[in-house]
Design a protein around this motif. Structure first.
Motif, short mmCIF file in Angstrom:
data_model
loop_
_atom_site.label_atom_id
_atom_site.label_comp_id
_atom_site.label_asym_id
_atom_site.label_seq_id
_atom_site.Cartn_x
_atom_site.Cartn_y
_atom_site.Cartn_z
N CYS A 221 37.95 8.55 28.49
CA CYS A 221 38.11 7.36 27.60
C CYS A 221 39.44 7.07 26.94
CB CYS A 221 37.17 7.28 26.60
SG CYS A 221 37.12 8.73 25.35
N LYS B 137 34.58 2.71 33.90
CA LYS B 137 34.94 3.67 34.75
C LYS B 137 33.76 4.55 35.34
CE LYS B 137 39.29 4.99 32.41
NZ LYS B 137 40.07 6.36 32.25
N GLN C 215 35.18 3.09 22.69
CA GLN C 215 35.37 4.19 24.02
C GLN C 215 34.26 3.86 25.06
OE1 GLN C 215 37.91 5.57 24.12
NE2 GLN C 215 38.62 5.76 22.06
N VAL D 224 34.95 1.53 27.52
CA VAL D 224 35.98 2.07 28.53
C VAL D 224 35.26 2.99 29.42
CG1 VAL D 224 37.84 3.75 29.16
CG2 VAL D 224 37.82 2.42 26.98
N LEU D 225 34.00 3.87 28.93
CA LEU D 225 33.42 4.57 29.89
C LEU D 225 32.35 3.82 30.98
CD1 LEU D 225 32.58 7.19 27.11
CD2 LEU D 225 33.86 7.57 29.10
N GLY E 15 35.98 11.67 23.14
CA GLY E 15 34.65 11.42 23.45
C GLY E 15 33.71 12.44 24.07
N PHE F 222 35.20 13.64 27.51
CA PHE F 222 35.77 12.37 28.05
C PHE F 222 37.08 12.21 27.52
CE2 PHE F 222 31.02 10.67 27.52
CZ PHE F 222 30.76 11.30 29.00
#
Ligand SMILES: *Cc1c(COP(=O)(O)O)cnc(C)c1O
Length: 365
Positions: free
Chosen positions: A189, A241, A234, A237-238, A193, A181
């Motif tokens: 991220c 997304k 993180q 964020v992931l 990650g 990531f």
């Protein structure tokens, strides 16, 4: 300036959702293996169609943990590509095994079952194909070969989140797979990650143990493990997304197809889709005998471009001892002529046209 990846434009669309998630996490103070990591692991496993998805600190660590969980170690050979990022082979070295590099296919830049078959020895224990630039390697053929020779199949999916073959995601074919990531990856991220996937309960238990100091029960340690956890922020964020990954990948494919259409008449080699699976264009990579001239013209116009990868792994100083006498003609030829253009989910048709205009100017002058 046109960057390789326009992360700022992507962020603008999801800013509110991410900031809400950050604020909540900071209020809760549940920072390590908290609710967002757990939820992301479940959502990623569902998306990828695997039994287990386990977050970790980077893509490099994901590959390392996958090899550890599959018991690959000293004396073992792992067949892989030399046309990839260094981390693929570093992970093999971390467990004490030896990377054996085979040549790539001239059109897809991936390693083929035929080339892998020729490199199998009594010491071969695993095969690690890389779905390079987002195009799935020929997993059905490679998996059949691995089954025939009783080899572990470990996929390097760092560039292929969302790529699939017949509706099956990369990262779901092998014994285990590693995803990255890193911010510029298809699913990125805001730092480092990674993720390991597997359908094996036993491998999943080992991966969870290794990422957390060799421990399944707090303060009881079974093996020498690592500190390699996915960060809770993180994971926020992931999760944001991941909901949009199909849209992001569709936008990359749209931009890639437009590039290829607009450059069809030019004297260069545009990316080849082998039709086996869905290419998610982590990179849009071309071949040209006039690479340096084209890149200079782009840079003069403040358009980013890059060479992935200028030095194949068998020619890197770090692997010289492992690779004495190794020659990989297709890999070497591609490395000498390849270059990549900006591609991301926020690349507009106008920008693609502008970039192609500059390239056309060089090649038709
Ligand atoms: C990015 C990448 C990795 C490593 O991922 P990190 O998250 O940067 O550690 C491994 N393999 C390939 C092919 C990559 O592109």
């Amino acid at each position: 300036m046109i960057p390789m990846v326009n992360l700022k434009a992507q962020y603008a669309e999801i800013k509110d959702e991410i900031e809400r998630g950050f604020a909540e996490t900071i209020e809760n103070c549940s920072f390590i293996l908290g609710p967002n990591v757990q939820a992301f692991e479940k959502e990623a496993a569902d998306y990828l169609g695997v039994k287990h998805a386990i977050g970790c600190a980077s893509g490099t660590d994901a590959l390392h943990l996958a090899l550890l969980a599959e018991g690959i170690g000293p004396g073992d050979e792992v067949i892989t590509s030399a046309f990839t990022f260094i981390a693929t082979a570093e992970a093999i070295k971390y467990v004490g095994a030896t990377p054996v590099f085979v040549d790539i296919d001239a059109q897809t830049f991936n390693i083929s079952a035929e080339n892998i078959a020729q490199a199998i020895t009594a010491r071969t224990r695993a095969v690690m194909p890389v779905h390079l630039f987002g195009q799935p390697a020929d997993l059905p053929a490679i998996k059949a070969l691995c089954e025939k020779h009783n080899l572990k199949l470990i996929e390097d999916c760092a560039q292929s989140f969302g790529a699939s073959i017949d509706g099956r995601q990369t990262g779901s074919f092998g014994h285990a797979a590693g995803f990255s990531f890193f911010p510029s990856k298809n699913l990125g991220c805001f730092g480092d990650g990674g993720l390991v996937t597997t359908n094996s309960d036993a491998a999943a238990d080992k991966i969870k143990q290794y990422r957390n100091h060799g421990s399944s029960v707090r303060y009881y340690h079974e093996v020498v493990g690592y500190n390699s956890r996915l960060d809770e922020l993180q994971a926020v964020v992931l999760r944001t997304k991941l909901k949009r990954i199909d849209q992001y990948n569709a936008a990359r494919r749209h931009a890639a197809h437009l590039y290829s259409e607009l450059m069809a008449d030019l004297n260069l080699t545009t990316p080849h889709e082998d039709g086996l699976g869905i290419h998610v264009y982590h990179q849009y990579t071309l071949l040209s005998d006039r690479r340096d001239e084209v890149m200079k013209a782009l840079q003069d116009r403040r358009i980013a471009c890059a060479v992935y990868y200028p030095v194949p792994l068998h020619q890197q100083n770090v692997f010289k001892a492992d690779c004495a006498g190794v020659s990989l003609p297709v890999t070497e030829d591609v490395a000498a002529r390849c270059f990549s253009l900006p591609i991301c989910s926020a690349l507009s048709d106008d920008t693609v046209q502008e970039i192609v205009g500059v390239i056309r100017g060089v090649l038709t002058a």
